[in-house]
Design a protein around this motif. Structure first.
Motif, mmCIF file in Angstrom:
data_model
loop_
_atom_site.group_PDB
_atom_site.id
_atom_site.type_symbol
_atom_site.label_atom_id
_atom_site.label_comp_id
_atom_site.label_asym_id
_atom_site.label_seq_id
_atom_site.Cartn_x
_atom_site.Cartn_y
_atom_site.Cartn_z
ATOM 1 N N MET A 95 -0.784 -9.015 22.070
ATOM 2 C CA MET A 95 0.639 -9.281 22.249
ATOM 3 C C MET A 95 1.069 -8.859 23.648
ATOM 4 O O MET A 95 0.583 -7.865 24.170
ATOM 5 C CB MET A 95 1.469 -8.458 21.252
ATOM 6 C CG MET A 95 1.412 -8.924 19.863
ATOM 7 S SD MET A 95 2.501 -7.883 18.858
ATOM 8 C CE MET A 95 1.528 -7.821 17.380
ATOM 9 N N LEU A 120 2.377 -15.393 18.617
ATOM 10 C CA LEU A 120 2.523 -14.109 17.909
ATOM 11 C C LEU A 120 2.085 -14.239 16.458
ATOM 12 O O LEU A 120 1.395 -13.367 15.932
ATOM 13 C CB LEU A 120 3.980 -13.635 17.957
ATOM 14 C CG LEU A 120 4.405 -12.791 19.137
ATOM 15 C CD1 LEU A 120 5.905 -12.502 19.077
ATOM 16 C CD2 LEU A 120 3.630 -11.498 19.200
ATOM 17 N N GLU A 121 2.484 -15.324 15.816
ATOM 18 C CA GLU A 121 2.098 -15.534 14.423
ATOM 19 C C GLU A 121 0.588 -15.652 14.285
ATOM 20 O O GLU A 121 0.013 -15.140 13.319
ATOM 21 C CB GLU A 121 2.803 -16.781 13.866
ATOM 22 C CG GLU A 121 4.292 -16.564 13.655
ATOM 23 C CD GLU A 121 5.035 -17.808 13.203
ATOM 24 O OE1 GLU A 121 6.069 -17.658 12.545
ATOM 25 O OE2 GLU A 121 4.587 -18.936 13.520
ATOM 26 N N ILE A 153 -0.846 -12.114 14.592
ATOM 27 C CA ILE A 153 -0.539 -11.300 13.416
ATOM 28 C C ILE A 153 -1.218 -11.854 12.173
ATOM 29 O O ILE A 153 -1.559 -11.115 11.255
ATOM 30 C CB ILE A 153 0.995 -11.214 13.229
ATOM 31 C CG1 ILE A 153 1.599 -10.410 14.384
ATOM 32 C CG2 ILE A 153 1.370 -10.609 11.893
ATOM 33 C CD1 ILE A 153 3.096 -10.450 14.452
ATOM 34 N N LEU A 211 6.312 -15.242 10.866
ATOM 35 C CA LEU A 211 7.343 -14.254 11.178
ATOM 36 C C LEU A 211 8.714 -14.654 10.630
ATOM 37 O O LEU A 211 9.558 -13.797 10.399
ATOM 38 C CB LEU A 211 7.437 -14.058 12.696
ATOM 39 C CG LEU A 211 6.213 -13.409 13.331
ATOM 40 C CD1 LEU A 211 6.277 -13.505 14.849
ATOM 41 C CD2 LEU A 211 6.076 -11.970 12.874
ATOM 42 N N ALA A 231 6.681 -9.240 7.716
ATOM 43 C CA ALA A 231 5.916 -9.007 8.950
ATOM 44 C C ALA A 231 6.854 -8.950 10.150
ATOM 45 O O ALA A 231 6.677 -8.115 11.052
ATOM 46 C CB ALA A 231 4.876 -10.106 9.144
ATOM 47 N N LEU A 261 7.473 -5.881 12.770
ATOM 48 C CA LEU A 261 7.357 -6.079 14.209
ATOM 49 C C LEU A 261 8.660 -5.743 14.915
ATOM 50 O O LEU A 261 8.659 -5.148 15.994
ATOM 51 C CB LEU A 261 6.926 -7.514 14.514
ATOM 52 C CG LEU A 261 6.746 -7.877 15.994
ATOM 53 C CD1 LEU A 261 5.730 -6.957 16.676
ATOM 54 C CD2 LEU A 261 6.340 -9.337 16.137
#
Length: 145
Positions: free
Chosen positions: A3, A41-42, A45, A49, A62, A66
């Motif tokens: 990230m 980002l998804e 992870i 999100l 989630a 975050l």
């Protein structure tokens, strides 16, 4: 791949705005650029999100985790910035202030006096109604209300 702070900034903006388009506007980005950052980002992870119900955007568990972590990260960065500024011996940075519409007449005079004393501080003033002030306070969008 890890990230980046920029991805987290984009994520935080989407959380605050509850909209990719408004986040893009706020950050001077295109909506596809915001979508790409969130999608990356998804992928990192490994879970979504945001959930969409109709056109409304909701944070997943989630995303809540975050968001809390990002609040901590950016809070620590702000603290570090203040510590480093103190070591330099001058006050620098940005001060965000929200005021209710009734205060908009005297706040500019206070800002002018503050600006004379601390010229390296960037000031941001947002005039809002009472309900918006409460919402901004609850989401920690400003330094002072």
């Amino acid at each position: 791949m890890r990230m980046t702070l920029r991805q987290i900034q984009v994520f935080r903006s989407v959380c605050q705005q509850h909209s990719y388009s408004r986040a893009a506007e706020e950050m001077s980005l295109t909506q596809p650029a915001v979508s790409l950052q969130i999608r990356q980002l998804e992928e990192l992870i490994g879970q979504p999100l945001f959930d969409y119900v109709g056109k409304k955007l909701y944070l997943t568990d989630a995303a809540e985790a975050l968001r809390k972590a990002s609040d901590d990260i950016f809070g620590r960065l702000e603290s570090l910035d203040m510590q480093l500024t103190n070591l330099k011996g001058s006050l620098q940075g940005q001060l965000s202030l929200s005021v209710e519409s009734s205060a908009k007449y005297f706040i500019p005079h206070l800002f002018a006096a503050f600006r004379r004393d601390f010229p390296e501080v960037s000031l941001q003033l947002v005039v809002v109604n009472h309900q918006q002030a409460i919402k901004r306070l609850s989401t920690n969008r400003d330094d002072l209300l």
